[in-house]
Motif scaffolding. Structure first.
Motif, PDB file in Angstrom:
ATOM      1  N   ILE A   4      37.992 -53.390  55.786  1.00  0.00           N
ATOM      2  CA  ILE A   4      39.346 -53.832  55.485  1.00  0.00           C
ATOM      3  C   ILE A   4      40.265 -52.784  56.104  1.00  0.00           C
ATOM      4  O   ILE A   4      40.280 -51.634  55.669  1.00  0.00           O
ATOM      5  N   GLU A   5      40.982 -53.177  57.127  1.00  0.00           N
ATOM      6  CA  GLU A   5      41.888 -52.254  57.791  1.00  0.00           C
ATOM      7  C   GLU A   5      43.286 -52.390  57.204  1.00  0.00           C
ATOM      8  O   GLU A   5      43.625 -53.412  56.614  1.00  0.00           O
ATOM      9  N   ASN A   6      44.073 -51.348  57.370  1.00  0.00           N
ATOM     10  CA  ASN A   6      45.467 -51.326  56.890  1.00  0.00           C
ATOM     11  C   ASN A   6      45.565 -51.704  55.414  1.00  0.00           C
ATOM     12  O   ASN A   6      46.463 -52.435  55.020  1.00  0.00           O
ATOM     13  N   VAL A   7      44.626 -51.214  54.615  1.00  0.00           N
ATOM     14  CA  VAL A   7      44.612 -51.543  53.191  1.00  0.00           C
ATOM     15  C   VAL A   7      45.751 -50.836  52.451  1.00  0.00           C
ATOM     16  O   VAL A   7      46.294 -51.370  51.493  1.00  0.00           O
ATOM     17  N   ILE A   8      46.140 -49.646  52.925  1.00  0.00           N
ATOM     18  CA  ILE A   8      47.225 -48.884  52.308  1.00  0.00           C
ATOM     19  C   ILE A   8      47.964 -48.136  53.416  1.00  0.00           C
ATOM     20  O   ILE A   8      47.352 -47.615  54.345  1.00  0.00           O
ATOM     21  N   GLY A  12      53.502 -42.732  56.441  1.00  0.00           N
ATOM     22  CA  GLY A  12      52.889 -42.588  57.754  1.00  0.00           C
ATOM     23  C   GLY A  12      51.369 -42.557  57.740  1.00  0.00           C
ATOM     24  O   GLY A  12      50.735 -42.839  58.752  1.00  0.00           O
ATOM     25  N   SER A  13      50.757 -42.203  56.616  1.00  0.00           N
ATOM     26  CA  SER A  13      49.294 -42.227  56.526  1.00  0.00           C
ATOM     27  C   SER A  13      48.832 -43.670  56.361  1.00  0.00           C
ATOM     28  O   SER A  13      49.464 -44.450  55.656  1.00  0.00           O
ATOM     29  N   GLY A  93      51.496 -37.260  58.917  1.00  0.00           N
ATOM     30  CA  GLY A  93      52.429 -36.169  59.127  1.00  0.00           C
ATOM     31  C   GLY A  93      53.106 -35.651  57.873  1.00  0.00           C
ATOM     32  O   GLY A  93      53.763 -34.621  57.916  1.00  0.00           O
ATOM     33  N   LYS A  94      52.955 -36.362  56.757  1.00  0.00           N
ATOM     34  CA  LYS A  94      53.555 -35.904  55.507  1.00  0.00           C
ATOM     35  C   LYS A  94      52.477 -35.793  54.440  1.00  0.00           C
ATOM     36  O   LYS A  94      51.658 -36.688  54.283  1.00  0.00           O
TER      37      LYS A  94
END
Length: 115
Positions: A4-8, A12-13, A93-94
């Motif tokens: 499952i991609e792009n789950v969260i 930026g993470s 980045g954060k």
């Protein structure tokens, strides 16, 4: 392999979760090798994982301190043995602080919901 991609996505993470059967350490190594054949997973900041094997649990934080233990606890709660779960994070980045642990658990929940 189920993914499952792009789950969260948070500050930026980005997170993905993958999993599949594993009955021994060699299965785990082969799964991770296969996952990292995809360039974006090989370049991910962290590929944290855990599995409950017949001869005991295995886990790796892959630099995301505590993530492997969270995945392991989630597997134990589900009673899911001989099944590897990998939570991948691409650092944005954060710093996420404690939210990163919630994201690892939420990624596992999303994976378990698609059994």
């Amino acid at each position: 392999m189920r993914q499952i991609e792009n789950v969260i996505s948070d500050r930026g993470s980005k997170y993905a979760v993958s999993g599949g059967p594993a009955t021994c350490r060699e299965d785990v190594d082969e799964f991770l090798k296969s996952l990292k054949k995809k360039k974006k997973y090989a370049k991910a900041t962290h590929n944290s994982w855990a599995v409950l094997l017949p001869d005991g649990p295995l886990k790796s934080d892959d630099g995301e301190t505590g993530a492997g233990n969270i995945i392991l606890k989630m597997l134990e709660g589900e009673g899911l043995h001989s099944h590897l779960v990998v939570v991948t994070r691409w650092y944005g980045g954060k710093h996420l602080g404690g939210d990163r642990f919630r994201h690892v658990a939420d990624a596992c929940r999303a994976y378990f919901a698609q059994k």
